[in-house]
Design a protein around this motif. Structure first.
Motif, PDB file in Angstrom:
ATOM      1  N   GLY A 163       1.125  -0.965   0.029  1.00 39.60           N
ATOM      2  CA  GLY A 163      -0.440   0.374   0.166  1.00 39.60           C
ATOM      3  C   GLY A 163       0.951   1.330  -0.045  1.00 39.60           C
ATOM      4  O   GLY A 163       0.516   1.922   0.849  1.00 39.60           O
ATOM      5  N   ALA A 164       2.128   1.649  -0.438  1.00 35.73           N
ATOM      6  CA  ALA A 164       2.744   2.219  -0.474  1.00 35.73           C
ATOM      7  C   ALA A 164       2.942   3.693  -1.868  1.00 35.73           C
ATOM      8  O   ALA A 164       3.278   4.910  -1.547  1.00 35.73           O
ATOM      9  CB  ALA A 164       4.019   1.938  -0.156  1.00 35.73           C
ATOM     10  N   PHE A 165       2.786   2.995  -2.559  1.00 37.00           N
ATOM     11  CA  PHE A 165       2.635   3.026  -3.331  1.00 37.00           C
ATOM     12  C   PHE A 165       1.727   3.699  -4.694  1.00 37.00           C
ATOM     13  O   PHE A 165       0.086   3.839  -4.528  1.00 37.00           O
ATOM     14  CB  PHE A 165       3.352   2.130  -4.894  1.00 37.00           C
ATOM     15  N   ASP A 166       1.525   5.356  -5.733  1.00 39.85           N
ATOM     16  CA  ASP A 166       0.472   5.715  -6.187  1.00 39.85           C
ATOM     17  C   ASP A 166       0.585   5.332  -7.457  1.00 39.85           C
ATOM     18  O   ASP A 166      -0.396   5.565  -8.101  1.00 39.85           O
ATOM     19  CB  ASP A 166       1.334   7.410  -5.966  1.00 39.85           C
ATOM     20  N   TRP A 167       1.849   4.518  -8.227  1.00 43.35           N
ATOM     21  CA  TRP A 167       1.457   4.330  -9.193  1.00 43.35           C
ATOM     22  C   TRP A 167       2.636   2.591  -9.151  1.00 43.35           C
ATOM     23  O   TRP A 167       3.769   3.157  -8.619  1.00 43.35           O
ATOM     24  CB  TRP A 167       2.232   4.957 -10.192  1.00 43.35           C
ATOM     25  N   SER A 203       0.647  -8.771  -7.019  1.00 44.48           N
ATOM     26  CA  SER A 203       1.773  -8.148  -6.141  1.00 44.48           C
ATOM     27  C   SER A 203       1.357  -6.951  -6.172  1.00 44.48           C
ATOM     28  O   SER A 203       1.476  -5.549  -5.758  1.00 44.48           O
ATOM     29  CB  SER A 203       2.694  -8.446  -6.886  1.00 44.48           C
ATOM     30  N   CYS A 204       0.391  -6.161  -7.334  1.00 42.32           N
ATOM     31  CA  CYS A 204       0.270  -5.603  -8.458  1.00 42.32           C
ATOM     32  C   CYS A 204      -0.930  -4.764  -7.064  1.00 42.32           C
ATOM     33  O   CYS A 204      -0.722  -3.812  -6.509  1.00 42.32           O
ATOM     34  CB  CYS A 204       0.010  -5.064  -9.549  1.00 42.32           C
ATOM     35  N   VAL A 205      -1.204  -5.410  -6.590  1.00 38.45           N
ATOM     36  CA  VAL A 205      -2.783  -4.902  -5.928  1.00 38.45           C
ATOM     37  C   VAL A 205      -2.129  -4.769  -4.635  1.00 38.45           C
ATOM     38  O   VAL A 205      -2.899  -4.223  -3.959  1.00 38.45           O
ATOM     39  CB  VAL A 205      -3.825  -6.527  -5.514  1.00 38.45           C
ATOM     40  N   LYS A 206      -1.183  -5.155  -3.939  1.00 35.64           N
ATOM     41  CA  LYS A 206      -0.374  -5.313  -2.311  1.00 35.64           C
ATOM     42  C   LYS A 206      -0.125  -3.859  -3.053  1.00 35.64           C
ATOM     43  O   LYS A 206       0.139  -3.240  -1.715  1.00 35.64           O
ATOM     44  CB  LYS A 206       0.408  -5.945  -2.203  1.00 35.64           C
ATOM     45  N   PRO A 211      -4.540   2.811  -2.569  1.00 35.90           N
ATOM     46  CA  PRO A 211      -6.752   2.485  -2.601  1.00 35.90           C
ATOM     47  C   PRO A 211      -6.252   3.049  -3.914  1.00 35.90           C
ATOM     48  O   PRO A 211      -5.769   4.754  -3.880  1.00 35.90           O
ATOM     49  CB  PRO A 211      -7.471   2.909  -2.081  1.00 35.90           C
ATOM     50  N   GLU A 212      -7.319   3.290  -4.724  1.00 31.55           N
ATOM     51  CA  GLU A 212      -7.534   3.987  -6.187  1.00 31.55           C
ATOM     52  C   GLU A 212      -6.144   3.945  -7.165  1.00 31.55           C
ATOM     53  O   GLU A 212      -5.986   5.476  -8.012  1.00 31.55           O
ATOM     54  CB  GLU A 212      -8.430   5.562  -5.839  1.00 31.55           C
ATOM     55  N   LYS A 261      -7.310   1.095  -9.309  1.00 30.41           N
ATOM     56  CA  LYS A 261      -7.036  -0.081  -8.511  1.00 30.41           C
ATOM     57  C   LYS A 261      -8.990   0.130  -7.964  1.00 30.41           C
ATOM     58  O   LYS A 261      -9.165   1.130  -7.434  1.00 30.41           O
ATOM     59  CB  LYS A 261      -6.500   0.352  -7.972  1.00 30.41           C
ATOM     60  N   LYS A 262      -9.966  -0.524  -8.013  1.00 27.73           N
ATOM     61  CA  LYS A 262     -10.556  -0.653  -7.216  1.00 27.73           C
ATOM     62  C   LYS A 262     -11.118  -0.530  -5.957  1.00 27.73           C
ATOM     63  O   LYS A 262     -10.323  -0.870  -5.491  1.00 27.73           O
ATOM     64  CB  LYS A 262     -11.568  -1.850  -7.770  1.00 27.73           C
TER      65      LYS A 262
END
Length: 205
Positions: A109-113, A134-137, A141-142, A204-205
């Motif tokens: 949950g550390a990245f915006d992109w 891994s992308c989801v992790k 959010p968003e 991300k939803k």
């Protein structure tokens, strides 16, 4: 090339890629950032914190850093990180040797992109669900993925990269977790890739 280098790439197999750097077989490295990325950035910036998995020598990472992002380039081949560090890198850029499929806890949950370029096509299709996980992790959010998917490489092999993709596969893997914000065939590309790539921005939803 040693016998390990002939294995089908897997999420845990850094030996394959390290052997490529040791032998100089890095044909995917064009010596500059991907033209579709530069075209995208000329119209809209990617700001905040950006993760680039499979960053190689870091040309895309540097392009993102120069336009104002805080960028982490990640690759599990020691040779890739060594090649990236031989360049003059912006202060907002760092490189980490590690496995994208085994993210460190502080990446959750550390990245915006996430910027995707030639990583997805380099992993065996059986490992692609783990890539998406891994992308989801990694994303907040968003958070968004800006991806340049190499859909139709010259290579037809099912044993060695780059591996083909289809829109149907991308939809099946990504759309349970992401929505498509933008999609196009890039107007510019490296020689030999024109019309073979698909640019997608996923949120991300």
């Amino acid at each position: 090339m040693n016998e390990h280098a002939m294995k089908v790439p897997s999420p845990s197999d850094s030996i394959f890629w390290q052997a490529r750097y040791e032998s100089g077989e890095t044909h995917w490295d064009k010596g500059e950032a991907a033209p579709p990325l530069l075209g995208f950035l000329s119209e809209q910036p990617m700001l905040g914190r950006v993760l680039v998995p499979g960053c190689g020598a870091g040309h895309d990472v540097r392009a993102l850093g120069h336009q104002g992002a805080d960028v982490v380039g990640m690759d599990f081949a020691e040779g890739a990180i060594a090649a990236a560090l031989r360049h003059e890198n912006p202060p907002s850029v760092q490189f980490v040797q590690g496995d994208f499929f085994e993210l460190p806890q502080d990446f959750y949950g550390a990245f915006d992109w996430i910027f995707e370029h030639t990583c997805f096509c380099a992993i065996h299709p059986s490992s692609r669900p783990a890539y998406v996980a891994s992308c989801v992790k990694a994303l907040r959010p968003e958070g968004r993925i800006m991806a340049i998917f190499y859909m139709e490489p010259d290579n037809d092999s099912t044993d060695s990269p780059p591996f083909r993709s289809s829109k149907e596969e991308l939809d099946r893997l990504f759309l349970p977790w992401f929505e498509v914000v933008e999609e196009c065939v890039p107007a510019v590309a490296f020689d030999g890739r024109s019309g073979r790539e698909l640019l997608r921005v996923l949120r991300k939803k």
